[in-house]
Design a protein around this motif. Structure first.
Motif, short mmCIF file in Angstrom:
data_model
loop_
_atom_site.label_atom_id
_atom_site.label_comp_id
_atom_site.label_asym_id
_atom_site.label_seq_id
_atom_site.Cartn_x
_atom_site.Cartn_y
_atom_site.Cartn_z
N UNK A 89 0.84 -1.20 0.00
CA UNK A 89 0.00 0.00 0.00
C UNK A 89 0.87 1.25 0.00
N UNK A 90 0.23 2.39 -0.06
CA UNK A 90 0.95 3.67 -0.03
C UNK A 90 1.73 3.83 1.27
N UNK A 91 1.16 3.32 2.37
CA UNK A 91 1.87 3.39 3.65
C UNK A 91 2.68 2.13 3.93
N UNK A 92 3.00 1.40 2.86
CA UNK A 92 3.95 0.28 2.86
C UNK A 92 3.53 -0.88 3.76
N UNK A 93 2.23 -1.20 3.70
CA UNK A 93 1.69 -2.37 4.39
C UNK A 93 1.47 -3.48 3.37
N UNK A 94 1.86 -4.69 3.71
CA UNK A 94 1.65 -5.83 2.82
C UNK A 94 0.19 -6.26 2.89
N UNK A 95 -0.48 -6.22 1.73
CA UNK A 95 -1.88 -6.63 1.67
C UNK A 95 -2.04 -7.79 0.69
N UNK A 96 -3.07 -8.58 0.93
CA UNK A 96 -3.36 -9.75 0.10
C UNK A 96 -4.23 -9.28 -1.06
N UNK A 97 -3.61 -9.12 -2.23
CA UNK A 97 -4.32 -8.58 -3.38
C UNK A 97 -3.58 -8.95 -4.66
N UNK A 98 -4.32 -9.29 -5.71
CA UNK A 98 -3.70 -9.75 -6.94
C UNK A 98 -3.37 -8.61 -7.91
N UNK A 99 -4.38 -7.85 -8.29
CA UNK A 99 -4.22 -6.86 -9.35
C UNK A 99 -3.44 -5.63 -8.88
N UNK A 101 -4.45 -2.73 -9.88
CA UNK A 101 -5.55 -1.79 -9.69
C UNK A 101 -6.68 -2.47 -8.92
N UNK A 102 -7.50 -1.68 -8.24
CA UNK A 102 -8.59 -2.23 -7.44
C UNK A 102 -9.91 -2.30 -8.20
N UNK A 103 -9.93 -1.84 -9.43
CA UNK A 103 -11.17 -1.69 -10.20
C UNK A 103 -11.94 -2.99 -10.39
N UNK A 104 -11.25 -4.08 -10.72
CA UNK A 104 -11.92 -5.34 -11.09
C UNK A 104 -12.68 -5.97 -9.93
N UNK A 105 -12.17 -5.83 -8.72
CA UNK A 105 -12.73 -6.59 -7.60
C UNK A 105 -13.40 -5.73 -6.53
N UNK A 107 -15.50 -1.71 -5.45
CA UNK A 107 -16.31 -0.59 -5.94
C UNK A 107 -15.50 0.70 -6.04
N UNK A 108 -14.19 0.57 -6.03
CA UNK A 108 -13.30 1.71 -6.16
C UNK A 108 -12.53 1.66 -7.46
N UNK A 109 -11.56 2.56 -7.60
CA UNK A 109 -10.71 2.62 -8.79
C UNK A 109 -9.34 3.15 -8.40
N UNK A 110 -8.33 2.75 -9.18
CA UNK A 110 -6.97 3.24 -8.93
C UNK A 110 -6.02 2.14 -8.49
N UNK A 118 -5.85 2.22 5.46
CA UNK A 118 -7.12 2.72 5.99
C UNK A 118 -8.08 3.09 4.87
N UNK A 119 -7.56 3.69 3.82
CA UNK A 119 -8.39 4.07 2.68
C UNK A 119 -8.89 2.83 1.94
N UNK A 120 -8.03 1.84 1.78
CA UNK A 120 -8.42 0.62 1.07
C UNK A 120 -9.51 -0.16 1.82
N UNK A 121 -9.48 -0.07 3.15
CA UNK A 121 -10.46 -0.78 3.96
C UNK A 121 -11.88 -0.25 3.75
#
Length: 311
Positions: A89-99, A101-105, A107-110, A118-121
């Motif tokens: 993430x932007x604040x350098x936290x390891x998150x479980x995510x493939x793409x 961009x967040x668009x496919x999975x 309701x957000x984009x980018x 916190x924003x991704x949550x």
């Protein structure tokens, strides 16, 4: 007499071809003498029953990928572990995510890298998912992005197969291997994680930190090298740099699911796992050939097959 006449009739091209073949045979024979197969040491990660089932992104056909709902459902089915992807993430936290961009999975984009955790949550990971009946059964049900630490702590009895998704040439990619190693070391989970990436460079970077204490998979180039040497008859020259090959059944037109290839890798203590296998016929064939694991979006089918084979 016949041999002498045949020899006189041979053209120069034929003679050159025979000479090349003889030279090739000599090189092959010589290489067999001076090079011995090098087996990988067997790490604690591989202890226990085989074959193993890894729920791909938690079982992406049964629940929204890389969500706690998916991991919970797969765990209830009795899978050995989860195959996941990680990004920063932007604040350098390891998150479980493939793409990227967040668009496919959601309701957000980018880009993942442009948001803090916190924003991704705030985004809904069940927003676009449709179940096997076509219903949007997880929309608005509170499925949020999961950090790697949250997953490792929530399922201490599961193996976690971690794919480093960030390109090594990006800022996030440059940080990912060290960030990942620090988290693994902090949580003391060296024996139950497998680290891989399509990028050989990322695996090399991670290995500089891990120093053989964690199971690593083969990058794309390493897998190509293993198959090329095996196919050419020079498999004895292969010195593996990975503990696992995680491969599709085909690469382009090349079939990678032969029993002899699996046996070759097994002889070097390299485990062979196939992705992403979702039909029972292919699963059954690969397991009969000796594959050590199946990575699947349909862990329900895989677990039923293994239970049937054991009964």
């Amino acid at each position: 007499m016949y041999i002498k006449k045949w020899g006189k009739k041979m053209g120069s091209k034929t003679k050159v071809g025979i000479a090349i073949a003889a030279t090739g045979a000599a090189i092959w024979a010589g290489s067999k003498v001076i090079s011995k197969p090098e087996k990988r040491p067997v790490k604690p990660f591989f202890e226990g029953e085989k074959p193993r089932v890894f729920a791909h992104r938690g079982g992406a056909h049964l629940a929204p990928e890389n969500t706690m709902a998916a991991f919970r459902h797969a765990a209830e089915l009795g899978v050995d572990g989860f195959e996941i992807d990680v990004r920063l993430t932007k604040d350098e936290i390891l998150v479980v995510f493939h793409d990227r961009f967040i668009d496919r999975t959601t309701n957000g984009a980018g880009r993942i890298a442009d948001y803090t955790l916190e924003e991704l949550k705030e985004f809904d990971l069940g927003f676009h998912f449709r179940d096997l009946q076509g219903a949007q059964s997880y929309r608005g049900k509170g499925e949020k992005i999961v950090t790697l630490q949250e997953l490792l702590e929530a399922y201490p009895d599961k193996l976690i197969n971690i794919d480093m998704k960030e390109d090594p040439d990006t800022y996030e990619g440059s940080l990912l291997p060290s960030k990942l190693w620090r988290l693994i070391e902090k949580l003391g989970v060296e024996d139950r994680v497998l680290i891989t990436s399509f990028y050989d460079e990322q695996i090399d970077r991670f290995s500089l930190y891990a120093q053989g204490r964690v199971v690593v998979g083969a990058g794309e180039n390493e897998a190509k090298k293993a198959f090329s040497l095996f196919k050419s008859g020079f498999g004895h020259l292969y010195h593996p740099r990975a503990d696992v090959l995680q491969i599709p059944t085909k690469y382009g037109i090349l079939p990678l699911d032969s029993q002899t290839f699996i046996e070759f890798l097994t002889s070097l203590n390299i485990h062979v796992e196939y992705w992403t296998v979702n039909d029972v016929e292919t699963m059954d064939r690969l397991l009969r050939y000796g594959a050590h694991g199946i990575i699947t979006d349909r862990p329900d089918i895989a677990m039923q097959l293994i239970a049937h084979d054991e009964s």
